[in-house]
Design a protein around this motif. Structure first.
Motif, mmCIF file in Angstrom:
data_model
loop_
_atom_site.group_PDB
_atom_site.id
_atom_site.type_symbol
_atom_site.label_atom_id
_atom_site.label_comp_id
_atom_site.label_asym_id
_atom_site.label_seq_id
_atom_site.Cartn_x
_atom_site.Cartn_y
_atom_site.Cartn_z
ATOM 1 N N ALA A 134 0.796 -1.138 -0.061
ATOM 2 C CA ALA A 134 -0.012 0.160 -0.111
ATOM 3 C C ALA A 134 0.879 1.206 0.111
ATOM 4 N N ARG A 135 1.980 1.213 0.771
ATOM 5 C CA ARG A 135 2.690 2.273 0.834
ATOM 6 C C ARG A 135 4.284 2.106 0.509
ATOM 7 N N ALA A 136 4.527 2.450 -1.011
ATOM 8 C CA ALA A 136 5.849 2.257 -1.255
ATOM 9 C C ALA A 136 7.083 2.946 -0.565
ATOM 10 N N ASP A 137 6.587 4.052 0.046
ATOM 11 C CA ASP A 137 7.714 4.743 0.911
ATOM 12 C C ASP A 137 7.696 4.494 2.298
ATOM 13 N N TRP A 138 6.989 3.458 2.552
ATOM 14 C CA TRP A 138 7.344 2.926 4.012
ATOM 15 C C TRP A 138 8.403 1.582 3.585
ATOM 16 N N GLN A 139 9.360 1.764 4.441
ATOM 17 C CA GLN A 139 10.351 0.460 4.558
ATOM 18 C C GLN A 139 10.125 -0.361 5.778
ATOM 19 N N TRP A 140 9.740 -1.410 5.295
ATOM 20 C CA TRP A 140 9.277 -2.414 6.100
ATOM 21 C C TRP A 140 9.873 -3.597 6.670
ATOM 22 N N GLN A 141 10.286 -3.428 7.897
ATOM 23 C CA GLN A 141 11.091 -4.644 8.388
ATOM 24 C C GLN A 141 10.394 -5.423 9.345
ATOM 25 N N PRO A 142 9.933 -6.640 8.777
ATOM 26 C CA PRO A 142 9.090 -7.566 9.795
ATOM 27 C C PRO A 142 10.173 -8.442 10.602
ATOM 28 N N SER A 143 9.730 -8.973 11.760
ATOM 29 C CA SER A 143 10.359 -9.830 12.514
ATOM 30 C C SER A 143 9.303 -10.625 13.199
ATOM 31 N N ASP A 144 9.819 -11.870 13.646
ATOM 32 C CA ASP A 144 9.141 -12.781 14.607
ATOM 33 C C ASP A 144 10.333 -13.783 15.224
#
Length: 207
Positions: A49-59
């Motif tokens: 949805a947001r190309a300008d969010w750099q998303w770092q997932p973790s678990d």
């Protein structure tokens, strides 16, 4: 090759309402760390949805990280990073982050996780950065829904350290680390979206 992608009906239902609250809190470019990202469906949806969010997932769970990575590779999103093996009570990446996101975490973890989350958010968020939490909570001024009471009882039978958190208790810990509750939004299925913001120039009590 076996598809490692897990699917959550709840994630499919709540991802759009959550995105709307997140976009209001983060209208511009942002570096985001997601904790306990589970299947990875939220991460994939928000990054798309947001190309300008750099998303770092973790678990911390290997099966969850495999699912996150499978969703990531399927979506081919350049702003969605490979998942980190991150235990909230352990070592965190240095950051800093514009936002930290945790969806359905606090009620299925010991209280120590809430304390560690607030302490690390106070250290890792930039001044003005956002801590976003989603899930069910108890509120003194609002009767707890019967479905949430049943859910709380079920959680405590699975692990006595789990259960719905009192919003006042969570807020008190957050405030000790320079995080102010800015917005509370009623969400589907008796959940809340909570937006905390780190004050300008605030330092963590442990920092």
């Amino acid at each position: 090759m076996t598809d490692a992608r897990l699917q959550s009906p709840a994630a499919a239902r709540n991802r759009e309402p959550i995105r709307e609250v997140l976009e209001a809190a983060l209208p511009g470019p942002a570096r985001v760390l997601e904790l306990a990202a589970g299947s990875g469906e939220h991460a994939c949806h928000f990054a798309a949805a947001r190309a300008d969010w750099q998303w770092q997932p973790s678990d911390p769970a290997p099966a969850a990280r495999a699912s996150i990575d499978a969703w990531r590779l399927s979506a081919e999103l350049p702003n969605l990073a490979a998942p980190l093996a991150l235990d909230v009570t352990g070592d965190w990446p240095a950051g800093p982050y514009d936002a930290i996101v945790a969806i359905n975490l606090l009620h299925i973890s010991p209280w120590e996780v809430t304390e560690a989350l607030m302490a690390r958010a106070g250290e890792r968020l930039v001044p003005g950065g956002v801590l976003f939490l989603y899930g069910p909570y108890r509120r003194a001024e609002c009767p707890t829904a019967a479905s949430n009471l049943a859910f709380d009882a079920d959680l405590r039978t699975r692990d006595p350290r789990w259960g719905l958190r009192d919003l006042a208790d969570v807020t008190a810990v957050a405030e000790r680390h320079g995080l102010i509750l800015e917005r509370m939004v009623e969400m589907p299925a008796n959940n809340l979206s909570l937006v905390w913001r780190r004050g300008p120039g605030e330092e963590s009590a442990n920092g």
